[in-house]
Design an enzyme around this catalytic site. Structure first.
Site, mmCIF file in Angstrom:
data_model
loop_
_atom_site.group_PDB
_atom_site.id
_atom_site.type_symbol
_atom_site.label_atom_id
_atom_site.label_comp_id
_atom_site.label_asym_id
_atom_site.label_seq_id
_atom_site.Cartn_x
_atom_site.Cartn_y
_atom_site.Cartn_z
ATOM 1 N N ARG A 159 32.392 41.385 48.453
ATOM 2 C CA ARG A 159 32.951 42.499 47.819
ATOM 3 C C ARG A 159 34.852 42.402 47.552
ATOM 4 O O ARG A 159 35.261 41.297 48.366
ATOM 5 C CB ARG A 159 32.756 43.641 49.236
ATOM 6 C CG ARG A 159 33.826 43.249 50.472
ATOM 7 C CD ARG A 159 32.928 44.553 51.421
ATOM 8 N NE ARG A 159 33.829 44.073 52.686
ATOM 9 C CZ ARG A 159 33.515 45.021 53.684
ATOM 10 N NH1 ARG A 159 32.646 45.490 53.842
ATOM 11 N NH2 ARG A 159 34.301 44.915 54.790
ATOM 12 N N GLY A 160 35.153 43.578 47.745
ATOM 13 C CA GLY A 160 36.776 43.036 48.197
ATOM 14 C C GLY A 160 37.462 42.324 47.447
ATOM 15 O O GLY A 160 37.501 42.199 46.124
ATOM 16 N N GLU A 161 38.688 41.902 47.905
ATOM 17 C CA GLU A 161 39.169 40.731 46.994
ATOM 18 C C GLU A 161 38.981 38.930 47.301
ATOM 19 O O GLU A 161 38.661 38.730 47.231
ATOM 20 C CB GLU A 161 40.774 41.141 47.218
ATOM 21 C CG GLU A 161 41.811 40.354 46.421
ATOM 22 C CD GLU A 161 43.006 40.799 46.947
ATOM 23 O OE1 GLU A 161 43.655 41.659 46.337
ATOM 24 O OE2 GLU A 161 44.357 40.189 46.322
ATOM 25 N N ASP A 166 43.225 42.710 53.542
ATOM 26 C CA ASP A 166 44.683 43.068 53.796
ATOM 27 C C ASP A 166 45.160 41.299 54.604
ATOM 28 O O ASP A 166 46.443 40.423 54.199
ATOM 29 C CB ASP A 166 45.623 44.236 53.996
ATOM 30 C CG ASP A 166 44.304 45.084 53.567
ATOM 31 O OD1 ASP A 166 45.501 45.564 52.703
ATOM 32 O OD2 ASP A 166 43.856 46.204 53.926
ATOM 33 N N TYR A 188 29.908 47.148 50.722
ATOM 34 C CA TYR A 188 30.257 49.190 51.414
ATOM 35 C C TYR A 188 29.093 49.092 51.098
ATOM 36 O O TYR A 188 27.585 49.161 50.343
ATOM 37 C CB TYR A 188 31.058 48.724 50.139
ATOM 38 C CG TYR A 188 32.458 48.334 50.003
ATOM 39 C CD1 TYR A 188 33.951 48.485 51.500
ATOM 40 C CD2 TYR A 188 32.839 47.665 48.902
ATOM 41 C CE1 TYR A 188 34.827 47.341 51.132
ATOM 42 C CE2 TYR A 188 34.216 46.836 48.578
ATOM 43 C CZ TYR A 188 34.749 46.921 49.914
ATOM 44 O OH TYR A 188 36.341 45.957 50.123
ATOM 45 N N SER A 223 36.627 37.438 49.876
ATOM 46 C CA SER A 223 35.582 36.940 49.547
ATOM 47 C C SER A 223 34.730 37.218 48.127
ATOM 48 O O SER A 223 33.996 36.277 47.631
ATOM 49 C CB SER A 223 34.344 38.135 50.724
ATOM 50 O OG SER A 223 34.471 39.497 49.880
HETATM 51 O O1 TRH Z 1 37.252 43.902 54.482
HETATM 52 P P1 TRH Z 1 37.755 43.698 52.950
HETATM 53 O O2 TRH Z 1 36.776 44.983 51.882
HETATM 54 O O3 TRH Z 1 38.764 44.332 52.275
HETATM 55 C C1 TRH Z 1 39.236 45.391 51.165
HETATM 56 C C2 TRH Z 1 39.836 44.639 49.812
HETATM 57 O O4 TRH Z 1 41.032 43.613 50.243
HETATM 58 C C3 TRH Z 1 40.428 45.512 49.009
HETATM 59 O O5 TRH Z 1 40.671 45.169 47.945
HETATM 60 C C4 TRH Z 1 41.018 46.601 49.915
HETATM 61 O O6 TRH Z 1 41.476 47.188 49.024
HETATM 62 C C5 TRH Z 1 40.468 47.039 50.985
HETATM 63 O O7 TRH Z 1 40.151 45.875 51.812
HETATM 64 C C6 TRH Z 1 41.593 48.497 51.502
HETATM 65 O O8 TRH Z 1 36.739 42.635 52.124
HETATM 66 P P2 TRH Z 1 37.422 41.215 51.169
HETATM 67 O O9 TRH Z 1 38.905 41.236 50.757
HETATM 68 O O10 TRH Z 1 36.719 40.281 50.789
HETATM 69 O O11 TRH Z 1 37.942 40.777 53.111
HETATM 70 C C7 TRH Z 1 36.921 40.421 54.250
HETATM 71 C C8 TRH Z 1 38.200 39.625 54.692
HETATM 72 O O12 TRH Z 1 36.961 38.718 55.872
HETATM 73 C C9 TRH Z 1 38.173 38.117 53.603
HETATM 74 O O13 TRH Z 1 38.900 37.040 54.402
HETATM 75 C C10 TRH Z 1 36.963 37.000 54.026
HETATM 76 C C11 TRH Z 1 36.682 37.618 55.497
HETATM 77 N N1 TRH Z 1 35.909 37.226 56.171
HETATM 78 C C12 TRH Z 1 35.907 36.490 57.339
HETATM 79 O O14 TRH Z 1 36.419 35.685 57.464
HETATM 80 N N2 TRH Z 1 34.690 36.498 57.764
HETATM 81 C C13 TRH Z 1 32.763 36.993 58.121
HETATM 82 O O15 TRH Z 1 32.335 36.949 58.429
HETATM 83 C C14 TRH Z 1 32.881 37.872 56.654
HETATM 84 C C15 TRH Z 1 31.835 38.661 56.621
HETATM 85 C C16 TRH Z 1 34.419 37.948 55.895
#
Ligand code: TRH
Length: 368
Positions: free
Chosen positions: A268-270, A17, A191, A272
């Site tokens: 994962r998620g959105e 988010d 996850y 990344s």
């Molecule tokens: O952290 P997430 O699992 O977030 C999720 C999703 O947004 C999902 O849609 C939502 O419903 C849930 O949370 C509640 O995965 P996501 O979306 O990939 O976000 C990770 C963020 O972290 C992304 O902006 C990339 C960043 N990131 C870094 O900046 N550095 C890192 O080393 C890593 C591993 C990730």
């Protein structure tokens, strides 16, 4: 015309988010000159993502403020009010939207999905029966009928200049990661439900050498179960053909560089997930698990669009527990090099479309 927007973000879980809201705010400011006020309940997450509001705003401006008590959120003086991922405007602010004043335009920024229904829901307006406030639904997505995907200007040129460069080698060396011709590199961001332990066993058994880079906070139980220890940052654990290396959680821009450097990215998620698509390299996506199995519908919808060879489908479904993972991995691993062009083509297909912020700016200007 440049606009001002207020973005409301309540962190549900994890980093996505905050990660999406920060990217969205930064790009609107930097590339469209918008003045942004990002109201977020956990601004400390932005620091972990490497956000620098004072220097990242380019020709616009970004102010980050902590969403503390609702009471101070009384009105919105900006042109656009964005409720990100269902963040409700507190009562006083919500009351100020009654009767749909010309400003602010009230927009719900929704989660990304590749499902077909997104096309017909994107852009809908919904007058509230009680008081006539009007919300507009903005759905990110994968085709021109949706709100698009976050992609910064010049991103692909940066990626292409970095991949294979001397800068890349020294950047990886600074992270403590060697590049070896006989060792494949993977990044792991998943996850806990993913079959990580099974994957480690498969990798250890060969037939290829793999180095898996695991950011802090990811896969701790599986690491402990396989190696009897959770590694510290920088530490490398080995088992036969497998090397697992713990790396720090990187700032967002460095995380991109990491994705541009690996042979395979597990995301994962959105956010990344989208970044792995911009890397134009093989990836396996694990959607955020939902109790009703909605995550598998989302995964299947995406695979349908990606239209990649069957081994990609099997591996992604297996990684999310919906196919035989060991069998799927063996085939995927064997064909990895041959699969690479399919991911590059997908990235280029999406590049041909306008990015989310450009579409969002036009969407708001049309309605104001
Ligand atoms: O952290 P997430 O699992 O977030 C999720 C999703 O947004 C999902 O849609 C939502 O419903 C849930 O949370 C509640 O995965 P996501 O979306 O990939 O976000 C990770 C963020 O972290 C992304 O902006 C990339 C960043 N990131 C870094 O900046 N550095 C890192 O080393 C890593 C591993 C990730």
């Amino acid at each position: 015309m440049t606009l001002a927007a207020r973005i409301l973000c309540r962190v549900v879980d994890n980093f996505g988010d905050a990660g999406v809201c920060w990217r969205f705010a930064r790009q609107l400011a930097r590339e469209h000159g918008w003045r942004i006020r990002l109201t977020i309940d956990r601004p400390e997450l932005l620091e972990r993502l490497g956000a620098r509001p004072a220097v990242d705003a380019g020709r616009g401006a970004i102010r980050v403020e902590r969403w503390t008590a609702d009471a101070y959120l009384q009105q919105c003086d900006e042109d656009v009010l964005v409720s990100a991922f269902g963040a409700e405007a507190p009562p006083a602010l919500r009351a100020a939207l009654a009767g749909a004043p010309p400003r602010p335009l009230w927009v719900q920024l929704e989660y990304l999905s590749a499902e077909q229904w997104v096309r017909s829901h994107h852009g809908l307006r919904s007058p509230k029966p009680g008081d006539g406030a009007v919300e507009h639904f903005y759905y990110p997505g994968f085709d021109p009928c949706t709100g698009g995907l976050l992609r910064e200007a010049g991103l692909f040129a940066q990626r292409d200049a970095f991949a294979g460069s001397r800068e890349q080698r020294s950047w990886l060396a600074a992270l403590g990661v060697p590049l070896a011709a006989d060792e494949r590199l993977a990044t792991l961001f998943c996850y806990p439900q993913a079959p990580i332990a099974s994957w480690f066993r498969l990798l250890a058994a060969g037939p290829r050498r793999w180095r898996v880079l695991v950011p802090e906070g990811v896969g701790d139980d599986a690491l402990d179960a396989h190696f009897g220890a959770v590694p510290a940052v920088g530490q490398v654990l080995r088992d036969s053909m497998l090397a697992v290396q713990r790396i720090p959680f990187l700032p967002q821009d460095d995380y991109d560089r990491l994705l541009w450097s690996a042979d395979l990215n597990l995301v994962r998620g959105e956010d990344s997930w989208v970044r792995a698509q911009w890397a134009a390299r093989p990836f396996l996506w694990q959607p955020y698990r939902q109790e009703d199995g909605a995550h598998l519908r989302k995964l299947r919808a995406f695979l349908h669009r990606l239209d990649a060879p069957g081994e990609v489908d099997d591996a992604m479904l297996g990684w999310s527990g919906d196919a035989d993972w060991p069998a799927a991995w063996r085939v995927f691993d064997e064909h990895l090099d041959a699969l690479r062009p399919a991911f590059a083509r997908w990235s280029a297909t999406l590049e041909a479309q306008q990015d989310l912020c450009t579409r969002f700016a036009a969407f708001c200007l049309e309605r104001l």
